[in-house]
Design an enzyme around this catalytic site. Structure first.
Site, PDB file in Angstrom:
ATOM      1  N   ASP A  94       0.854  -1.185   0.000  1.00 38.73           N
ATOM      2  CA  ASP A  94       0.000   0.000   0.000  1.00 38.73           C
ATOM      3  C   ASP A  94       0.889   1.234   0.000  1.00 38.73           C
ATOM      4  O   ASP A  94       1.622   1.464   0.954  1.00 38.73           O
ATOM      5  CB  ASP A  94      -0.871  -0.037   1.260  1.00 38.73           C
ATOM      6  CG  ASP A  94      -1.767   1.187   1.388  1.00 38.73           C
ATOM      7  OD1 ASP A  94      -1.979   1.881   0.377  1.00 38.73           O
ATOM      8  OD2 ASP A  94      -2.249   1.445   2.509  1.00 38.73           O
ATOM      9  N   ASP A  96       0.581   5.042  -0.064  1.00 37.70           N
ATOM     10  CA  ASP A  96      -0.416   6.085   0.076  1.00 37.70           C
ATOM     11  C   ASP A  96       0.246   7.451  -0.102  1.00 37.70           C
ATOM     12  O   ASP A  96       1.138   7.800   0.665  1.00 37.70           O
ATOM     13  CB  ASP A  96      -1.030   5.957   1.475  1.00 37.70           C
ATOM     14  CG  ASP A  96      -2.368   6.647   1.559  1.00 37.70           C
ATOM     15  OD1 ASP A  96      -2.560   7.629   0.806  1.00 37.70           O
ATOM     16  OD2 ASP A  96      -3.197   6.220   2.365  1.00 37.70           O
ATOM     17  N   ASP A 290       3.693   0.679   3.883  1.00 37.76           N
ATOM     18  CA  ASP A 290       2.944   0.519   5.124  1.00 37.76           C
ATOM     19  C   ASP A 290       3.072  -0.925   5.602  1.00 37.76           C
ATOM     20  O   ASP A 290       2.439  -1.825   5.083  1.00 37.76           O
ATOM     21  CB  ASP A 290       1.480   0.889   4.892  1.00 37.76           C
ATOM     22  CG  ASP A 290       0.699   0.942   6.198  1.00 37.76           C
ATOM     23  OD1 ASP A 290       1.109   0.241   7.153  1.00 37.76           O
ATOM     24  OD2 ASP A 290      -0.300   1.661   6.271  1.00 37.76           O
TER      25      ASP A 290
END
Ligand SMILES: [Zn+2]
Length: 340
Positions: A94, A96, A290
């Site tokens: 992930d 982001d 993450d």
């Protein structure tokens, strides 16, 4: 841009724009094994332990409820509605844009996004793509635009069997943050080759963009040294790009080469500052991935095809990551039809 969707806009999206065919095949095929979570009021996915036996059933739910956000598990369960009988899980990353480390996000505030940091996040996904496709020969990779960043989801059968501990090894390897170790299953991922390419890419990224002031943010590095680095930037970047002028030192116990230092950078920084510099790069790197998302197999990820209501963009499967542009490709119709 990036305005929150109203409840009415959500209803329009799920009634008029959302199509069952927008749910990616990899998800539709395994829908009966996945737990679904929903956020109905913008306060987080509190409606958990949902299960659907078909895309039609999911369709009915989405059209009726028009949730603020929708998620599904990366894990497969025998009884997904109870989150019982764990079978296996995708390996996911992930990235982001809203949470990128500050060094890579000079464009806008933490917690917000703009075109520039979305592009940084995409470039990072492309480095991951190189590693997984090129080096590891992984075949079933899907790229998802998450609304404010990107997910990479790997569904190769052997990868889906990885335990949480093995997932943590992979993560460590990618951030280049620790000695090589692993179980028999992950050893093919952990070819000893000093720094990972992602580390090298990140080092280059930091050097290319940095000002003297930026370099001074690194603990122990003063103005004179920072100036010297910027002054010799082209030479240093050239060495790193071509992977030359290196000083190799193998681990005395294993003989595995773990440290390869770039001489031009080393002559400016000397022993102890060099390590501080690379530690900084490692921390930045680890901050992008993450860890919780990758390691924890109980995670749910935003459902591709659903609406990211906070920013009014679609979470969607990306047909071609190289050419994908979130601001046009992931924009729902109701946004382009908004007035003012
Ligand atoms: Zn930004």
């Amino acid at each position: 841009m990036f305005k929150e969707a109203t409840p009415e806009e959500r209803r329009i999206y799920y009634r008029e724009e959302w199509k069952p065919g927008d749910v990616p095949d990899f998800l539709a095929e395994s829908i009966g094994y996945r737990e679904f979570g929903f956020d109905h009021d913008g306060r987080g996915p509190r409606d958990r332990y949902n299960a659907f036996t078909s895309v039609e059933e999911l369709e009915k739910f989405l059209r009726n409820r028009a949730p603020y956000s929708a998620y599904s598990s990366v894990s497969y369960y025998e009884k997904p509605g109870k989150r019982e009988g764990y079978k296996k899980a995708e390996l996911v990353f992930d990235i982001d844009a809203k949470d990128l480390p500050s060094f890579l996000k000079k464009c806008c505030k933490q917690g917000t996004i703009c075109e520039k940091c979305l592009e940084t996040a995409k470039q990072y996904i492309l480095s991951l793509k190189d590693i997984f496709q090129g080096d590891f020969g992984v075949k079933k990779i899907y790229y998802i635009y998450s609304g404010r960043g990107f997910h990479m989801r790997i569904l190769d059968p052997d990868v889906m069997e990885f335990t949480e501990v093995e997932r943590a090894y992979i993560l460590d390897y990618l951030s280049g943050s620790q000695a090589l170790k692993g179980s028999a299953k992950v050893n093919r991922w952990l070819a000893p080759r000093g720094y990972t390419r992602i580390f090298k890419d990140r080092l280059l990224g930091i050097l290319e963009d940095a000002s003297v002031k930026d370099i001074q943010m690194i603990e122990g590095i003063g103005r004179t040294t920072a100036k010297e680095i910027i002054g010799n930037r082209d030479k240093i970047i050239g060495d790193i790009t071509e992977w030359k002028n290196l000083e190799w030192s193998p681990d005395p116990k294993t003989g595995v080469v773990r440290t390869a230092r770039f001489k031009a950078l080393l002559s400016i920084l000397k022993e102890n500052k060099y390590d501080k510099f690379t530690d900084f790069v490692l921390k930045q790197n680890a901050g992008i991935l993450d860890a919780k998302v990758t390691v924890d197999t109980k995670r749910i990820l935003r459902l591709p095809s659903s609406l990211h209501s906070k920013v009014s963009l679609k979470c969607m499967l990306i047909p071609d990551i190289e050419t994908f542009n979130p601001l046009s490709d992931a924009m729902p119709k109701f946004v382009s039809e908004r007035k003012g």
